[in-house]
Write a protein that holds these residues in place. Structure first.
Motif, PDB file in Angstrom:
ATOM      1  N   PHE A 155       0.846  -1.194   0.000  1.00  0.00           N
ATOM      2  CA  PHE A 155       0.000   0.000   0.000  1.00  0.00           C
ATOM      3  C   PHE A 155       0.882   1.245   0.000  1.00  0.00           C
ATOM      4  O   PHE A 155       1.831   1.340   0.779  1.00  0.00           O
ATOM      5  N   VAL A 156       0.543   2.221  -0.847  1.00  0.00           N
ATOM      6  CA  VAL A 156       1.326   3.456  -0.928  1.00  0.00           C
ATOM      7  C   VAL A 156       0.404   4.668  -0.942  1.00  0.00           C
ATOM      8  O   VAL A 156      -0.794   4.562  -1.217  1.00  0.00           O
ATOM      9  N   ASP A 157       0.989   5.821  -0.671  1.00  0.00           N
ATOM     10  CA  ASP A 157       0.294   7.096  -0.768  1.00  0.00           C
ATOM     11  C   ASP A 157       0.210   7.464  -2.250  1.00  0.00           C
ATOM     12  O   ASP A 157       1.238   7.698  -2.897  1.00  0.00           O
ATOM     13  N   GLN A 158      -0.999   7.516  -2.790  1.00  0.00           N
ATOM     14  CA  GLN A 158      -1.147   7.725  -4.224  1.00  0.00           C
ATOM     15  C   GLN A 158      -0.716   9.116  -4.686  1.00  0.00           C
ATOM     16  O   GLN A 158      -0.504   9.340  -5.881  1.00  0.00           O
ATOM     17  N   THR A 159      -0.584  10.053  -3.767  1.00  0.00           N
ATOM     18  CA  THR A 159      -0.164  11.409  -4.135  1.00  0.00           C
ATOM     19  C   THR A 159       1.362  11.536  -4.213  1.00  0.00           C
ATOM     20  O   THR A 159       1.879  12.592  -4.582  1.00  0.00           O
ATOM     21  N   ASP A 160       2.088  10.473  -3.861  1.00  0.00           N
ATOM     22  CA  ASP A 160       3.552  10.474  -3.842  1.00  0.00           C
ATOM     23  C   ASP A 160       4.060   9.562  -4.959  1.00  0.00           C
ATOM     24  O   ASP A 160       4.068   8.339  -4.831  1.00  0.00           O
ATOM     25  N   ASN A 161       4.473  10.147  -6.066  1.00  0.00           N
ATOM     26  CA  ASN A 161       4.938   9.345  -7.196  1.00  0.00           C
ATOM     27  C   ASN A 161       6.091   8.419  -6.817  1.00  0.00           C
ATOM     28  O   ASN A 161       6.166   7.263  -7.250  1.00  0.00           O
ATOM     29  N   ARG A 173       3.727  -7.293 -10.642  1.00  0.00           N
ATOM     30  CA  ARG A 173       3.065  -7.554 -11.921  1.00  0.00           C
ATOM     31  C   ARG A 173       1.942  -6.567 -12.213  1.00  0.00           C
ATOM     32  O   ARG A 173       1.487  -6.488 -13.347  1.00  0.00           O
ATOM     33  N   LEU A 174       1.501  -5.824 -11.189  1.00  0.00           N
ATOM     34  CA  LEU A 174       0.343  -4.952 -11.393  1.00  0.00           C
ATOM     35  C   LEU A 174       0.409  -3.750 -10.466  1.00  0.00           C
ATOM     36  O   LEU A 174       0.772  -3.881  -9.299  1.00  0.00           O
ATOM     37  N   ILE A 175       0.073  -2.584 -11.009  1.00  0.00           N
ATOM     38  CA  ILE A 175      -0.187  -1.385 -10.201  1.00  0.00           C
ATOM     39  C   ILE A 175      -1.649  -1.039 -10.394  1.00  0.00           C
ATOM     40  O   ILE A 175      -2.117  -0.843 -11.521  1.00  0.00           O
ATOM     41  N   TYR A 176      -2.379  -0.993  -9.286  1.00  0.00           N
ATOM     42  CA  TYR A 176      -3.824  -0.745  -9.332  1.00  0.00           C
ATOM     43  C   TYR A 176      -4.130   0.640  -8.778  1.00  0.00           C
ATOM     44  O   TYR A 176      -3.720   0.980  -7.660  1.00  0.00           O
ATOM     45  N   LEU A 177      -4.865   1.438  -9.558  1.00  0.00           N
ATOM     46  CA  LEU A 177      -5.147   2.825  -9.212  1.00  0.00           C
ATOM     47  C   LEU A 177      -6.648   3.082  -9.139  1.00  0.00           C
ATOM     48  O   LEU A 177      -7.449   2.390  -9.766  1.00  0.00           O
ATOM     49  N   GLU A 178      -6.989   4.108  -8.380  1.00  0.00           N
ATOM     50  CA  GLU A 178      -8.359   4.625  -8.321  1.00  0.00           C
ATOM     51  C   GLU A 178      -8.223   6.140  -8.223  1.00  0.00           C
ATOM     52  O   GLU A 178      -7.720   6.649  -7.225  1.00  0.00           O
ATOM     53  N   SER A 179      -8.635   6.842  -9.266  1.00  0.00           N
ATOM     54  CA  SER A 179      -8.389   8.289  -9.291  1.00  0.00           C
ATOM     55  C   SER A 179      -9.503   9.008 -10.046  1.00  0.00           C
ATOM     56  O   SER A 179      -9.756   8.684 -11.208  1.00  0.00           O
ATOM     57  N   PRO A 180     -10.184   9.955  -9.376  1.00  0.00           N
ATOM     58  CA  PRO A 180     -10.083  10.330  -7.963  1.00  0.00           C
ATOM     59  C   PRO A 180     -10.504   9.156  -7.064  1.00  0.00           C
ATOM     60  O   PRO A 180     -11.316   8.331  -7.452  1.00  0.00           O
ATOM     61  N   SER A 181      -9.943   9.139  -5.857  1.00  0.00           N
ATOM     62  CA  SER A 181     -10.194   8.024  -4.954  1.00  0.00           C
ATOM     63  C   SER A 181     -11.450   8.260  -4.125  1.00  0.00           C
ATOM     64  O   SER A 181     -11.918   9.380  -3.952  1.00  0.00           O
ATOM     65  N   ASN A 182     -11.953   7.175  -3.592  1.00  0.00           N
ATOM     66  CA  ASN A 182     -13.178   7.166  -2.798  1.00  0.00           C
ATOM     67  C   ASN A 182     -12.808   6.933  -1.326  1.00  0.00           C
ATOM     68  O   ASN A 182     -12.178   5.916  -1.020  1.00  0.00           O
ATOM     69  N   SER A 188      -4.164  10.247  -8.506  1.00  0.00           N
ATOM     70  CA  SER A 188      -2.951   9.539  -8.905  1.00  0.00           C
ATOM     71  C   SER A 188      -2.427  10.158 -10.196  1.00  0.00           C
ATOM     72  O   SER A 188      -3.206  10.488 -11.098  1.00  0.00           O
ATOM     73  N   ASP A 189      -1.124  10.309 -10.296  1.00  0.00           N
ATOM     74  CA  ASP A 189      -0.492  10.852 -11.501  1.00  0.00           C
ATOM     75  C   ASP A 189      -0.439   9.741 -12.544  1.00  0.00           C
ATOM     76  O   ASP A 189       0.510   8.959 -12.608  1.00  0.00           O
ATOM     77  N   LEU A 190      -1.467   9.665 -13.374  1.00  0.00           N
ATOM     78  CA  LEU A 190      -1.629   8.545 -14.286  1.00  0.00           C
ATOM     79  C   LEU A 190      -0.474   8.420 -15.279  1.00  0.00           C
ATOM     80  O   LEU A 190       0.009   7.317 -15.551  1.00  0.00           O
ATOM     81  N   GLN A 191      -0.032   9.532 -15.815  1.00  0.00           N
ATOM     82  CA  GLN A 191       1.036   9.492 -16.809  1.00  0.00           C
ATOM     83  C   GLN A 191       2.355   9.009 -16.206  1.00  0.00           C
ATOM     84  O   GLN A 191       3.047   8.164 -16.796  1.00  0.00           O
ATOM     85  N   PHE A 192       2.689   9.526 -15.041  1.00  0.00           N
ATOM     86  CA  PHE A 192       3.929   9.107 -14.383  1.00  0.00           C
ATOM     87  C   PHE A 192       3.894   7.616 -14.075  1.00  0.00           C
ATOM     88  O   PHE A 192       4.855   6.884 -14.345  1.00  0.00           O
ATOM     89  N   ILE A 193       2.790   7.161 -13.500  1.00  0.00           N
ATOM     90  CA  ILE A 193       2.703   5.767 -13.071  1.00  0.00           C
ATOM     91  C   ILE A 193       2.665   4.827 -14.273  1.00  0.00           C
ATOM     92  O   ILE A 193       3.276   3.753 -14.265  1.00  0.00           O
ATOM     93  N   LEU A 321      -2.591  19.001 -11.011  1.00  0.00           N
ATOM     94  CA  LEU A 321      -2.634  17.673 -11.623  1.00  0.00           C
ATOM     95  C   LEU A 321      -4.031  17.362 -12.129  1.00  0.00           C
ATOM     96  O   LEU A 321      -4.200  16.780 -13.216  1.00  0.00           O
ATOM     97  N   VAL A 322      -5.031  17.738 -11.365  1.00  0.00           N
ATOM     98  CA  VAL A 322      -6.423  17.551 -11.790  1.00  0.00           C
ATOM     99  C   VAL A 322      -6.646  18.187 -13.158  1.00  0.00           C
ATOM    100  O   VAL A 322      -7.223  17.580 -14.067  1.00  0.00           O
ATOM    101  N   LYS A 323      -6.203  19.419 -13.313  1.00  0.00           N
ATOM    102  CA  LYS A 323      -6.426  20.149 -14.572  1.00  0.00           C
ATOM    103  C   LYS A 323      -5.702  19.497 -15.739  1.00  0.00           C
ATOM    104  O   LYS A 323      -6.157  19.603 -16.881  1.00  0.00           O
ATOM    105  N   ARG A 324      -4.585  18.819 -15.483  1.00  0.00           N
ATOM    106  CA  ARG A 324      -3.861  18.141 -16.559  1.00  0.00           C
ATOM    107  C   ARG A 324      -4.549  16.842 -16.973  1.00  0.00           C
ATOM    108  O   ARG A 324      -4.446  16.426 -18.125  1.00  0.00           O
ATOM    109  N   GLN A 325      -5.218  16.200 -16.022  1.00  0.00           N
ATOM    110  CA  GLN A 325      -5.774  14.870 -16.288  1.00  0.00           C
ATOM    111  C   GLN A 325      -7.263  14.868 -16.597  1.00  0.00           C
ATOM    112  O   GLN A 325      -7.739  13.978 -17.313  1.00  0.00           O
ATOM    113  N   MET A 326      -8.011  15.816 -16.052  1.00  0.00           N
ATOM    114  CA  MET A 326      -9.462  15.746 -16.120  1.00  0.00           C
ATOM    115  C   MET A 326     -10.043  16.878 -16.955  1.00  0.00           C
ATOM    116  O   MET A 326      -9.613  18.019 -16.874  1.00  0.00           O
TER     117      MET A 326
END
Length: 420
Positions: A155-161, A173-182, A188-193, A321-326
């Motif tokens: 488990f990691v802090d999704q705001t910390d790349n 084998r897998l990185i699982y994201l939820e963005s925006p999170s509930n 989560s920085d989708l492009q970086f990850i 980051l929101v403005k770049r992704q959404m």
């Protein structure tokens, strides 16, 4: 074709017609149009609205060869319902297209989509990186279920790349994201990850439920698999449960095999309702976005509200980051009420819930009607005190799912509930 013998007075009209004809044949459709007409090839009848295929079994093919081909095909429309269904396939195809993916697969619930996709990607001995903040049932899957089958979870802090990078292992084998999170709306920085994962040959999955493809497309940033609880924005009317997986042809083939074995296929009637809801997705989400932004701006001015978290507010800690992704900011707002102690906040939150008239204190989100929940109560048994802190869940927190009602009425309802 446009005639080359257009009269002089009709040159402008002819040129415009030629332009739109070229656009049509290049299939540059717009979402407003495609949500109405997309996936029509799956409707082999003359019915304007696809019929409900309320059957479990279809007649066998005329030859043994045809039967074998259908029986072993991925998501056939006419074989056996657990394998596929015309309306299921039409809805899945439509959603996948607007998520930028070539193929889609419907499941019985959002959690069925999540678990089917994850189990399709992992084996015993594999390692998965996930966030601290996820939908509660997803967190339970990571904390209690996957470890039972020999899958290691970090488990990691999704705001910390860099936290994702530090968590990498040779078995990841897998990185699982939820963005925006509930429910805390962390991003989560989708492009970086996605770039990090591709460098190491790791698959990425993103739960895009809170955004819908109207507001965000993880595919555009390199994410491999996109999933939804279609119960929420995609259906949009609180009348169905469904999930969807959008990915490449090869991944969907793999997920389909798991779906057939696990029995997580979607019922015909729910698929029909989902397709019906998709017709107005663009209109609903745009109105919800508009209402939510106005409501969030209004809530920031209320004395009884200590904090407002909304992706569209400059005060959101990751607004850049929101403005770049959404492209839009969704209908989910999280507020924390004032109070000098956790108990005081809890009691205030409960009193607000009992006084609301238009906001229904009910689970789920993304519907035409406005809903509200108290996350600390809703997920209380699924998180210990430390996990609540890491997930950003406060006793005074309320999660609002804004609907399409008149914004003045929604403000009035919250005002009387906060100040009575």
């Amino acid at each position: 074709m446009v005639s080359s013998k257009c009269p002089p007075i009709g040159h402008f009209v002819c040129l415009n017609l030629l332009f739109y004809t070229l656009v049509y044949y290049k299939k540059k459709s717009h979402i407003e149009t495609d949500l109405i007409h997309g996936g029509a090839r799956f409707n082999e009848t003359s019915s304007l609205v696809p019929p409900i295929y309320q059957t479990s079994t279809y007649y066998a093919s005329e030859s043994a060869e045809q039967y074998l081909e259908t029986a072993t095909a991925v998501s056939p429309s006419y074989f056996y319902h657990r394998h596929g269904n015309p309306v299921n396939n039409q809805a899945a195809d439509l959603i996948a297209k607007w998520e930028g993916k070539s193929h889609g697969l419907l499941t019985s619930t959002g959690m069925a989509a999540i678990s089917t996709a994850i189990l399709s990607a992992l084996n015993a001995g594999d390692h998965i990186i996930v966030q601290h903040s996820h939908y509660s049932a997803t967190s339970l899957l990571f904390r209690q279920v996957l470890p039972k089958y020999g899958i290691e979870v970090s488990f990691v802090d999704q705001t910390d790349n860099q936290a994702f990078e530090r968590a990498l292992k040779s078995t990841t084998r897998l990185i699982y994201l939820e963005s925006p999170s509930n429910p805390n709306l962390a991003i989560s920085d989708l492009q970086f990850i996605a770039h990090l994962a591709k460098e190491h040959g790791i698959l990425t999955i993103c739960d895009n439920t809170f955004s819908s493809p109207i507001n965000q497309r993880p595919h555009d940033f390199g994410i491999d698999v996109v999933i939804h609880s279609a119960t929420k924005y995609l259906g949009g009317h609180s009348d169905l449960s469904a999930g969807v997986i959008c990915a490449s042809e090869s991944f969907i083939a793999q997920a389909w095999k798991h779906m057939v074995v696990l029995g997580t296929s979607l019922a015909a009637f729910d698929a029909w309702l989902l397709l019906k809801g998709l017709r107005t997705l663009n209109l609903r989400v745009k109105q919800i976005n508009e209402n939510a932004l106005k409501l969030a701006q209004w809530l920031e001015k209320q004395d009884k509200v200590d904090q407002v978290v909304y992706c569209g507010l400059p005060s959101h800690p990751q607004h850049d980051l929101v403005k770049r992704q959404m492209k839009g900011f969704t209908g989910i707002i999280t507020i924390t009420l004032t109070g000098s102690s956790a108990k005081e906040k809890f009691l205030f939150a409960q009193s607000v819930l009992t006084r609301l008239k238009l906001f229904s204190n009910a689970a789920s989100l993304g519907s035409v009607e406005s809903l509200i929940v108290h996350p600390a109560s809703m997920w209380g048994n699924n998180h210990n005190a430390e996990e609540k802190v890491k997930a950003g869940i406060d006793e005074g927190m309320l999660r609002l799912s804004v609907g399409i009602e008149n914004i003045v009425d929604l403000m009035a309802d919250l005002h009387q509930a906060l100040n009575t």
